[in-house]
Design a protein around this motif. Structure first.
Motif, PDB file in Angstrom:
ATOM      1  N   ILE A  31      54.262  22.456 -17.334  1.00  0.00           N
ATOM      2  CA  ILE A  31      53.812  23.751 -15.613  1.00  0.00           C
ATOM      3  C   ILE A  31      54.782  24.348 -15.941  1.00  0.00           C
ATOM      4  CG2 ILE A  31      52.502  25.050 -14.640  1.00  0.00           C
ATOM      5  CD1 ILE A  31      50.792  24.388 -17.416  1.00  0.00           C
ATOM      6  N   ALA A  32      55.622  25.136 -15.473  1.00  0.00           N
ATOM      7  CA  ALA A  32      56.340  25.673 -14.857  1.00  0.00           C
ATOM      8  C   ALA A  32      56.151  26.875 -14.190  1.00  0.00           C
ATOM      9  CB  ALA A  32      57.474  25.519 -16.042  1.00  0.00           C
ATOM     10  N   VAL A  33      56.998  27.233 -12.892  1.00  0.00           N
ATOM     11  CA  VAL A  33      57.291  28.004 -12.447  1.00  0.00           C
ATOM     12  C   VAL A  33      59.035  28.892 -12.863  1.00  0.00           C
ATOM     13  CG1 VAL A  33      56.782  29.483  -9.784  1.00  0.00           C
ATOM     14  CG2 VAL A  33      56.003  27.808 -10.696  1.00  0.00           C
ATOM     15  N   PHE A  34      58.484  30.237 -13.049  1.00  0.00           N
ATOM     16  CA  PHE A  34      59.689  30.865 -13.906  1.00  0.00           C
ATOM     17  C   PHE A  34      59.802  32.416 -12.902  1.00  0.00           C
ATOM     18  CE2 PHE A  34      60.288  28.300 -17.402  1.00  0.00           C
ATOM     19  CZ  PHE A  34      60.884  28.271 -17.775  1.00  0.00           C
ATOM     20  N   ASP A  35      60.915  32.746 -11.851  1.00  0.00           N
ATOM     21  CA  ASP A  35      61.391  34.110 -11.013  1.00  0.00           C
ATOM     22  C   ASP A  35      61.833  34.709 -12.036  1.00  0.00           C
ATOM     23  OD1 ASP A  35      59.743  32.424  -9.505  1.00  0.00           O
ATOM     24  OD2 ASP A  35      61.102  31.747  -8.047  1.00  0.00           O
ATOM     25  N   VAL A  36      61.156  35.995 -11.842  1.00  0.00           N
ATOM     26  CA  VAL A  36      62.555  37.244 -12.598  1.00  0.00           C
ATOM     27  C   VAL A  36      62.640  38.130 -11.324  1.00  0.00           C
ATOM     28  CG1 VAL A  36      62.391  39.541 -13.368  1.00  0.00           C
ATOM     29  CG2 VAL A  36      61.612  38.071 -14.393  1.00  0.00           C
ATOM     30  N   PHE A  37      64.245  38.102 -11.127  1.00  0.00           N
ATOM     31  CA  PHE A  37      64.403  38.642 -10.607  1.00  0.00           C
ATOM     32  C   PHE A  37      65.990  39.520 -10.210  1.00  0.00           C
ATOM     33  CE2 PHE A  37      65.915  34.583 -10.010  1.00  0.00           C
ATOM     34  CZ  PHE A  37      67.511  34.790  -9.363  1.00  0.00           C
ATOM     35  N   TYR A  38      66.951  40.300  -9.442  1.00  0.00           N
ATOM     36  CA  TYR A  38      67.872  40.774  -9.653  1.00  0.00           C
ATOM     37  C   TYR A  38      68.910  40.496  -8.496  1.00  0.00           C
ATOM     38  CZ  TYR A  38      66.646  44.756  -6.664  1.00  0.00           C
ATOM     39  OH  TYR A  38      66.598  45.296  -5.839  1.00  0.00           O
ATOM     40  N   ARG A  39      69.961  40.681  -8.990  1.00  0.00           N
ATOM     41  CA  ARG A  39      71.333  39.756  -8.019  1.00  0.00           C
ATOM     42  C   ARG A  39      71.870  41.000  -6.565  1.00  0.00           C
ATOM     43  NH1 ARG A  39      73.013  36.293 -12.339  1.00  0.00           N
ATOM     44  NH2 ARG A  39      71.847  34.375 -11.910  1.00  0.00           N
ATOM     45  N   GLU A  40      72.477  42.397  -7.128  1.00  0.00           N
ATOM     46  CA  GLU A  40      72.769  43.317  -7.069  1.00  0.00           C
ATOM     47  C   GLU A  40      72.331  44.867  -6.310  1.00  0.00           C
ATOM     48  OE1 GLU A  40      77.102  44.546  -6.432  1.00  0.00           O
ATOM     49  OE2 GLU A  40      76.976  43.319  -8.503  1.00  0.00           O
ATOM     50  N   ASN A  41      72.019  45.461  -5.852  1.00  0.00           N
ATOM     51  CA  ASN A  41      71.503  46.739  -5.948  1.00  0.00           C
ATOM     52  C   ASN A  41      72.429  47.976  -6.820  1.00  0.00           C
ATOM     53  OD1 ASN A  41      69.244  46.718  -4.488  1.00  0.00           O
ATOM     54  ND2 ASN A  41      70.672  46.946  -2.576  1.00  0.00           N
ATOM     55  N   VAL A 104      59.594  49.635  -3.585  1.00  0.00           N
ATOM     56  CA  VAL A 104      60.838  49.225  -3.537  1.00  0.00           C
ATOM     57  C   VAL A 104      60.979  48.003  -2.956  1.00  0.00           C
ATOM     58  CG1 VAL A 104      61.120  51.879  -2.764  1.00  0.00           C
ATOM     59  CG2 VAL A 104      60.823  49.510  -1.241  1.00  0.00           C
ATOM     60  N   VAL A 105      62.155  47.500  -3.898  1.00  0.00           N
ATOM     61  CA  VAL A 105      62.475  46.374  -4.059  1.00  0.00           C
ATOM     62  C   VAL A 105      63.653  46.111  -3.970  1.00  0.00           C
ATOM     63  CG1 VAL A 105      60.129  45.260  -5.690  1.00  0.00           C
ATOM     64  CG2 VAL A 105      63.035  45.894  -6.719  1.00  0.00           C
ATOM     65  N   PHE A 106      64.615  45.118  -3.750  1.00  0.00           N
ATOM     66  CA  PHE A 106      65.462  44.065  -3.344  1.00  0.00           C
ATOM     67  C   PHE A 106      66.112  42.812  -3.743  1.00  0.00           C
ATOM     68  CE2 PHE A 106      63.144  46.076   0.649  1.00  0.00           C
ATOM     69  CZ  PHE A 106      63.708  47.249   0.414  1.00  0.00           C
ATOM     70  N   PRO A 107      67.529  42.598  -3.523  1.00  0.00           N
ATOM     71  CA  PRO A 107      67.883  41.416  -4.199  1.00  0.00           C
ATOM     72  C   PRO A 107      67.491  39.775  -4.037  1.00  0.00           C
ATOM     73  CG  PRO A 107      69.793  42.725  -4.018  1.00  0.00           C
ATOM     74  CD  PRO A 107      68.639  43.793  -3.314  1.00  0.00           C
ATOM     75  N   ARG A 108      67.487  39.233  -4.926  1.00  0.00           N
ATOM     76  CA  ARG A 108      67.437  37.965  -4.980  1.00  0.00           C
ATOM     77  C   ARG A 108      65.191  37.459  -4.879  1.00  0.00           C
ATOM     78  NH1 ARG A 108      71.641  38.637  -2.739  1.00  0.00           N
ATOM     79  NH2 ARG A 108      70.487  38.889  -1.023  1.00  0.00           N
ATOM     80  N   PRO A 460      74.757  52.250   2.324  1.00  0.00           N
ATOM     81  CA  PRO A 460      73.770  52.266   2.845  1.00  0.00           C
ATOM     82  C   PRO A 460      73.205  51.270   3.638  1.00  0.00           C
ATOM     83  CG  PRO A 460      73.588  51.659   0.341  1.00  0.00           C
ATOM     84  CD  PRO A 460      75.553  51.440   0.725  1.00  0.00           C
ATOM     85  N   THR A 461      72.964  50.650   4.403  1.00  0.00           N
ATOM     86  CA  THR A 461      72.144  49.639   5.720  1.00  0.00           C
ATOM     87  C   THR A 461      71.128  49.258   4.760  1.00  0.00           C
ATOM     88  OG1 THR A 461      72.266  50.837   7.428  1.00  0.00           O
ATOM     89  CG2 THR A 461      70.971  49.091   6.791  1.00  0.00           C
ATOM     90  N   LEU A 462      71.468  47.765   4.445  1.00  0.00           N
ATOM     91  CA  LEU A 462      70.677  46.736   3.783  1.00  0.00           C
ATOM     92  C   LEU A 462      69.419  46.463   4.057  1.00  0.00           C
ATOM     93  CD1 LEU A 462      72.839  45.051   1.094  1.00  0.00           C
ATOM     94  CD2 LEU A 462      72.152  47.013   1.165  1.00  0.00           C
ATOM     95  N   VAL A 463      68.250  46.039   3.751  1.00  0.00           N
ATOM     96  CA  VAL A 463      67.509  45.378   3.964  1.00  0.00           C
ATOM     97  C   VAL A 463      67.161  43.809   3.619  1.00  0.00           C
ATOM     98  CG1 VAL A 463      64.919  45.276   3.647  1.00  0.00           C
ATOM     99  CG2 VAL A 463      66.029  47.573   3.876  1.00  0.00           C
ATOM    100  N   PRO A 464      67.183  43.452   4.834  1.00  0.00           N
ATOM    101  CA  PRO A 464      67.551  41.747   4.196  1.00  0.00           C
ATOM    102  C   PRO A 464      66.202  41.027   3.889  1.00  0.00           C
ATOM    103  CG  PRO A 464      66.997  42.039   7.049  1.00  0.00           C
ATOM    104  CD  PRO A 464      67.080  43.559   6.758  1.00  0.00           C
ATOM    105  N   VAL A 465      66.592  40.560   2.706  1.00  0.00           N
ATOM    106  CA  VAL A 465      65.401  39.692   2.200  1.00  0.00           C
ATOM    107  C   VAL A 465      65.625  38.111   3.160  1.00  0.00           C
ATOM    108  CG1 VAL A 465      64.254  38.275   0.001  1.00  0.00           C
ATOM    109  CG2 VAL A 465      65.544  40.774   0.549  1.00  0.00           C
TER     110      VAL A 465
END
Length: 487
Positions: A31-41, A104-108, A460-465
């Motif tokens: 069993i594994a965990v995979f994440d889908v994400f993006y790195r840059e707006n 709305v979502v943010f990088p990483r 733009p001002t970036l929202v921290p993650v």
């Protein structure tokens, strides 16, 4: 929408890895965990909009290798009979969590988390990325265009310039989710229950003996939605005067002018719209719409506003449906953890010389943190799945790269919301997708939680993650451990 067999919408190496896992684990996959994400707006903006989840759901629900699929794979001379027999009875059996569409979502930060036997998780990677990357990109571009229009209606007109039928149809879906009031794409209207709209082409005008006759005939057909294209011959000396003539005749005939006006599709849109506005107002048609098209995007719309253009309706096609200025969303699908024999998820990390490509390990969840006083997003917090936070206790936030950037949020000054919803449980879908128009409504609420400084188009001002202390320590520990092994 009609169900399509997309089971083979995968990369060959996913299937070759599946066969390898099948031979390695035989009776019980890891069993594994995979994440889908993006790195840059996209567009160097301040945010993105998650989109495409409904298509992911439909795809996984209908995963099934047909006899034709098996015969084709057999013809590749790559897979043995035992593995093909396994595929013939394949069904997704894992769990899937996701951030709802329109958020709305943010990088990483993970947009989707898959917890499944590793072979199953590998199979679905390309299709998930295909759906999420395309629609999230178009939704994000559209949001910028709609923001530039500043409350004036934006219509999606991009079908004929899209890269194929799917791009045009699902792109229209994403555009409406992100704020368009409708689309010209009739198939998208049928599939997704979204408004369809449009006017007429220059060919309509040219097919009649003269412009006035063309306008008159169109007005008779569609008196309640009469938007006349005025730039076929001479906008100010012919098009607008003939439109005014038709509007006057309709009024004299007792026809109530509900939705009416003109469309500009070429020339100096700022100048022509201002002159047309004067002419319409002087004729008593102050409520007439002035719509514009002609290769618009957020930058041109912003420029036209600065120039004082009198346009209050926008038809945006090519540059929105093809995402001019940013060709790919850049979403990735990375292994984050594997389950050991005791059922504990062991975090995994991918290292890179590029800092932004180092992954966040472990089975994670996401907290969104809002300011209690104004409702704006303060930050997102990634934590391990077994962590929990409450609003009546101080919360420490810090940047995982520049750790000196930190803050203590006092209890009672913030609100928390977990972003993930469960979509599949042991292979069974437990989530019902809202309608496109419901997602659109939610998306507008989501955008309202962004500070104006984050929505602006430039710098733009970036929202921290941020990472929780536990996740940060885990990441640093793995980084040191794996770096040593590499050396």
């Amino acid at each position: 929408m009609e169900t399509r067999d997309l089971t083979l919408l995968t990369d060959l190496y996913e299937l070759t890895m599946m066969q390898g896992y099948f031979k390695r684990y035989k009776d019980e996959d890891e069993i594994a965990v995979f994440d889908v994400f993006y790195r840059e707006n996209p567009y160097n903006g301040g945010y993105a909009i998650a989109c495409g989840l409904e298509q992911v759901i439909d795809y996984i629900k209908n995963l099934k290798f047909t006899k034709e699929d098996i015969d084709y794979l057999d013809s590749l001379n790559t897979f043995d009979k035992e593995f093909l027999d396994y595929l013939a009875n394949f069904k997704f059996s894992g769990d899937l969590y996701a951030i709802p569409e329109g958020t709305v979502v943010f990088p990483r930060e993970p947009l989707i988390k898959v917890i499944a036997p590793i072979s199953e998780a590998q199979l679905i990677e390309p299709a998930i990325l295909n759906f999420i990357n395309h629609q999230s990109l178009i939704a994000t571009k559209t949001s910028r265009v709609v923001y530039a229009a500043d409350g004036e209606g934006v219509m999606e007109f991009g079908l004929r310039r899209a890269q194929g039928a799917d791009a045009g149809t699902f792109g229209a879906r994403a555009a409406v989710i992100a704020g368009c009031i409708g689309t010209s794409n009739v198939l998208a209207g049928k599939f997704f229950g979204i408004p369809v709209m449009g006017t007429h082409a220059h060919s309509w005008i040219m097919s009649f003996p003269d412009e006035y006759t063309a306008f008159k005939n169109y007005a008779k057909l569609y008196p309640n939605n009469c938007l006349l294209l005025v730039d076929t011959y001479d906008t100010l000396n012919s098009g607008v005067p003939n439109a005014i003539r038709v509007f006057k005749e309709m009024k004299e005939e007792g026809i109530e002018l509900k939705k009416y006006g003109i469309r500009l599709d070429s020339g100096d849109l700022a100048y022509l719209s201002k002159e047309a506005r004067k002419m319409l107002d002087e004729a008593g048609f102050e409520n007439a719409i002035i719509s514009a098209s002609n290769d618009l995007d957020e930058n041109l719309i912003t420029s036209l506003h600065i120039q004082g253009a009198k346009i209050n309706s926008w038809g945006v096609g090519t540059h929105m449906i093809t995402s001019k200025g940013w060709s790919s969303f850049g979403g990735v699908y990375k292994l984050a953890a594997v389950q050991d024999e005791e059922g504990i998820f062991v975090p995994k990390i991918k290292l890179s010389e590029n800092t932004e490509k180092i992954t966040n390990p472990g089975n994670k969840k996401i907290y969104r943190i809002y300011n209690k006083d104004d409702g704006y997003i303060r930050a997102d917090l990634l934590s391990m799945n077994d962590e929990s936070y409450i609003e009546d206790k101080d919360l420490e936030l810090f940047d995982s790269v520049d750790t000196w950037k930190s803050a203590i949020l006092k209890a009672g000054t913030f609100k928390l919301r977990e972003l993930f919803v469960q979509v599949f449980d042991k292979g069974n879908c437990v989530y019902e997708s809202p309608s496109v128009m419901e997602i659109r409504e939610n998306c507008q609420k989501e955008l309202a939680t962004l500070r104006p400084e984050t929505r602006r188009l430039i710098n733009p001002t970036l929202v921290p993650v941020d990472l929780s202390n536990k996740l940060f320590r885990t990441k640093m520990g793995l980084f040191k451990e794996m770096s040593g092994k590499v050396l």
